[in-house]
Design a protein around this motif. Structure first.
Motif, PDB file in Angstrom:
ATOM      1  N   LEU A  45       0.909  -1.129   0.035  1.00 39.47           N
ATOM      2  CA  LEU A  45      -0.083   0.100  -0.100  1.00 39.47           C
ATOM      3  C   LEU A  45       1.069   1.207   0.045  1.00 39.47           C
ATOM      4  CD1 LEU A  45      -2.852  -0.974   2.596  1.00 39.47           C
ATOM      5  CD2 LEU A  45      -2.704  -1.232   0.222  1.00 39.47           C
ATOM      6  N   ASN A  46       0.021   2.278  -0.328  1.00 45.42           N
ATOM      7  CA  ASN A  46       1.009   3.602  -0.673  1.00 45.42           C
ATOM      8  C   ASN A  46       1.014   4.454   0.379  1.00 45.42           C
ATOM      9  OD1 ASN A  46       2.165   3.540  -3.468  1.00 45.42           O
ATOM     10  ND2 ASN A  46       0.280   2.806  -3.969  1.00 45.42           N
TER      11      ASN A  46
ATOM     12  N   LYS B  32      -0.958   5.562 -14.916  1.00 50.95           N
ATOM     13  CA  LYS B  32      -1.032   4.222 -15.159  1.00 50.95           C
ATOM     14  C   LYS B  32      -2.094   3.182 -14.513  1.00 50.95           C
ATOM     15  CE  LYS B  32       1.937   0.053 -14.774  1.00 50.95           C
ATOM     16  NZ  LYS B  32       2.907  -0.528 -13.906  1.00 50.95           N
ATOM     17  N   VAL B  34      -3.953  -0.340 -13.977  1.00 52.67           N
ATOM     18  CA  VAL B  34      -3.771  -1.887 -13.942  1.00 52.67           C
ATOM     19  C   VAL B  34      -5.217  -2.270 -13.661  1.00 52.67           C
ATOM     20  CG1 VAL B  34      -2.715  -3.870 -13.197  1.00 52.67           C
ATOM     21  CG2 VAL B  34      -1.641  -1.660 -13.536  1.00 52.67           C
ATOM     22  N   LYS B  53      -1.603   5.783  -7.735  1.00 50.14           N
ATOM     23  CA  LYS B  53      -1.482   4.944  -6.605  1.00 50.14           C
ATOM     24  C   LYS B  53      -2.845   4.605  -6.035  1.00 50.14           C
ATOM     25  CE  LYS B  53       3.264   6.605  -5.367  1.00 50.14           C
ATOM     26  NZ  LYS B  53       3.927   7.740  -4.808  1.00 50.14           N
ATOM     27  N   GLN B  55      -5.859   2.172  -5.261  1.00 56.52           N
ATOM     28  CA  GLN B  55      -6.233   0.964  -5.542  1.00 56.52           C
ATOM     29  C   GLN B  55      -7.557   0.740  -4.870  1.00 56.52           C
ATOM     30  OE1 GLN B  55      -2.838  -1.755  -5.120  1.00 56.52           O
ATOM     31  NE2 GLN B  55      -2.068  -0.654  -3.628  1.00 56.52           N
ATOM     32  N   LEU B 139      -8.710   0.621  -1.205  1.00 53.73           N
ATOM     33  CA  LEU B 139      -7.506   0.107  -0.430  1.00 53.73           C
ATOM     34  C   LEU B 139      -6.483   1.132  -0.189  1.00 53.73           C
ATOM     35  CD1 LEU B 139      -7.069  -3.501  -1.896  1.00 53.73           C
ATOM     36  CD2 LEU B 139      -8.713  -2.892   0.134  1.00 53.73           C
ATOM     37  N   ASP B 140      -6.364   1.996  -1.156  1.00 54.40           N
ATOM     38  CA  ASP B 140      -5.456   3.128  -1.305  1.00 54.40           C
ATOM     39  C   ASP B 140      -5.838   4.288  -1.897  1.00 54.40           C
ATOM     40  OD1 ASP B 140      -2.603   3.828  -0.775  1.00 54.40           O
ATOM     41  OD2 ASP B 140      -1.875   2.012  -1.671  1.00 54.40           O
TER      42      ASP B 140
END
Lengths: 260, 256
Positions: A45-46, B32, B34, B53, B55, B139-140
């Motif tokens: 995680l970031n 980007k 995914v 970043k 998610q 999640l992020d």
């Protein structure tokens, strides 16, 4: 949903108990001292200060850690140490059965509490007075033994966050199936076994940090169970150490969660 | 925090006025992307999507439910979003925030109004229909959660299997084919600061921008929209952004 008298979920239709141990093999083909497959990936995680993703059997669990940071609300804070907080939560889509309810259940509140207490004696919290350290665990897919996998992943996430600890802890359950003590019960063994006993160890000192049990066990079976769990936790520790080391051996350009 | 956002806005305005972005992307470029479909086994459908970043994981579950009183012959579609506290220091535990509810409702509207799911086919018998739950699990968080969530949701729906029904109940672990879908819905979210508009705002850009516009499209139509923030759009802005959404939508659909 069919529950047993503890309020724990049972098999889909409350089906009959299968033979759990026959000619040296368990329902999924394992021996009594065999763990399911375990894979841990750290730093996924970031924004979190530390994170780890674990696949343990069919369990898929994500742990994230924040802190030490300002303790909010302030009446929670301690002048002597960092306050450890934990939230264990199951995704509404994590189970095979029906869609889960949102919000914490009585079960997840209890598990949050025992997981937090397991870490309270290993985190060197007196280094960070007036702060908090938050551990968040999300069960994305459940397959029996989620609390042990949660402790194991949270320990790696805490290490990833650089939080000083006296030891890298891990947890594993033991169960009694058809009269035999076995390590790491899967979902069927959890539902139909005679006893279930999750334990977290501090491998360096051998001390027990989390201990729960239900079912019926003799004094001998208890000792056999604890020793089986102890041996298994040494194997788990190796996997944890590899996951932590890998982040430094093969630094990632970008962090994201890859699920196989 | 407010003063930091003011400083961010000043920096963003200056950079955007020069026709650039703080991460050196083009005005209408995504970060980007995914997409990972079918990542869970217990859920009937699942996917992960990341944009930069950010998610997001989406899980799809089926249950048996009672139909709504005003739609007795239709199944139930329910979308919810959890902004998990592990995803960002900005998220807290507790009941869903207004941001979480808006996120879930915008994704829901895109799926619902495109008619991609035939809810009438979820009818089983009097007072008994299938309910489909789409759970968005953030999640992020690094901005543009709407596009990331709708991409994950569409991918999860595409990976979904229809449950096997026997004697009016679901046989768990057994399936009767794929969930039929008529359309691939995608969303494009644009930020605006001053007169400058840009695609896929990052978290830093979100903190400084005046407003955002989300347009959900099928391959042929606009199917849902949401404006957020205090700023304003002209009619021309909206039609211009719809043209860009239609083009960008093709790129997003190719990833599903």
């Amino acid at each position: 949903m069919i529950c047993n008298s503890n309020g724990d979920k049972m098999g889909a239709t409350g089906k009959e108990k299968p033979k759990l141990y026959e000619s040296g093999r368990r329902v999924d083909g394992r021996g009594l001292a065999d763990l399911r497959g375990i894979k841990i990936e750290s730093r996924v995680l970031n924004d979190a200060d530390g994170s780890a993703y674990i696949e343990w059997g069919k369990n898929k669990i994500l742990a994230g850690v924040y802190g030490p940071s300002e303790c909010i609300p302030r009446h929670d804070q301690s002048l002597y140490r960092s306050v450890i907080k934990c939230r264990y939560n199951m995704a509404p889509f994590s189970g095979m059965e029906e869609h889960g309810r949102s919000g914490p259940s009585r079960r997840s509140k209890e598990l949050s509490k025992v997981i937090k207490e397991a870490f309270e004696s290993v985190i060197i919290s007196e280094n960070f007075p007036k702060t908090q350290i938050e551990i968040f665990v999300e069960v994305l897919q459940s397959d029996g033994g989620t609390r042990c996998a949660a402790v194991t992943a949270a320990a790696v996430a805490l290490a990833d966050a650089g939080i000083p600890m006296k030891d890298l802890i891990s947890a594993v359950a033991v169960c009694k199936i058809d009269g035999h003590m076995a390590v790491d019960p899967g979902k069927e063994e959890d539902n139909f076994g005679e006893s279930d006993m999750p334990i977290a160890f501090s491998p360096r000192t051998g001390e027990i940090l989390l201990f729960q049990m239900d079912g019926l066990l003799s004094r001998e079976e208890l000792s056999e169970g604890i020793s089986l769990a102890r041996q298994a936790s040494e194997k788990i520790r190796k996997i944890q150490v590899e996951a932590i080391a890998k982040v430094y051996q093969e630094p990632k350009e970008e962090r994201f969660l890859v699920i196989k | 925090m407010e003063s930091i956002n003011e400083i961010k806005r000043d920096v963003l305005s200056a950079v955007l006025a020069a026709g650039k972005r703080i991460d050196s992307r083009g005005m209408y470029d995504y970060r980007k992307i995914v997409v990972q479909p079918g990542i869970l086994q217990n859920a009937e459908g699942s996917a992960m999507a990341s944009i930069g970043k950010s998610q997001v994981m989406v899980g799809v579950k089926f249950d048996i439910a009672k139909p709504f009183l005003d739609r007795p012959k239709e199944g139930v579609l329910s979308t919810s979003a959890d902004l998990l506290p592990l995803a960002s220091h900005l998220f807290e535990t507790g009941p869903p925030s207004e941001d979480a509810i808006e996120l879930a409702r915008v994704v829901d509207r895109g799926i619902r109004s495109s008619n991609t799911i035939d809810l009438e086919s979820f009818y089983l018998e009097e007072e008994k229909v299938l309910a489909l739950y789409v759970d968005i699990y953030v999640l992020d968080h690094d901005g543009n959660l709407i596009d990331c969530s709708s991409l994950a949701a569409m991918s999860a729906l595409l990976s979904s299997r229809m449950p096997k029904i026997e004697n009016g109940s679901i046989v768990r672990g057994e399936y009767s084919g794929k969930l039929p879908l008529k359309e691939h819905v995608v969303t494009c979210t644009f930020g605006k600061i001053g007169e400058r508009m840009f695609l896929d705002p990052s978290l830093d850009e979100e903190k400084g921008m005046d407003c955002r516009l989300t347009l959900a499209t099928t391959s042929t139509h606009l199917c849902a929209a949401q404006k957020g923030g205090w700023g304003t759009y002209s009619e021309r802005d909206i039609t211009e952004l719809l043209d860009i959404s239609t083009e960008k939508g093709k790129e997003l659909r190719a990833m599903l």
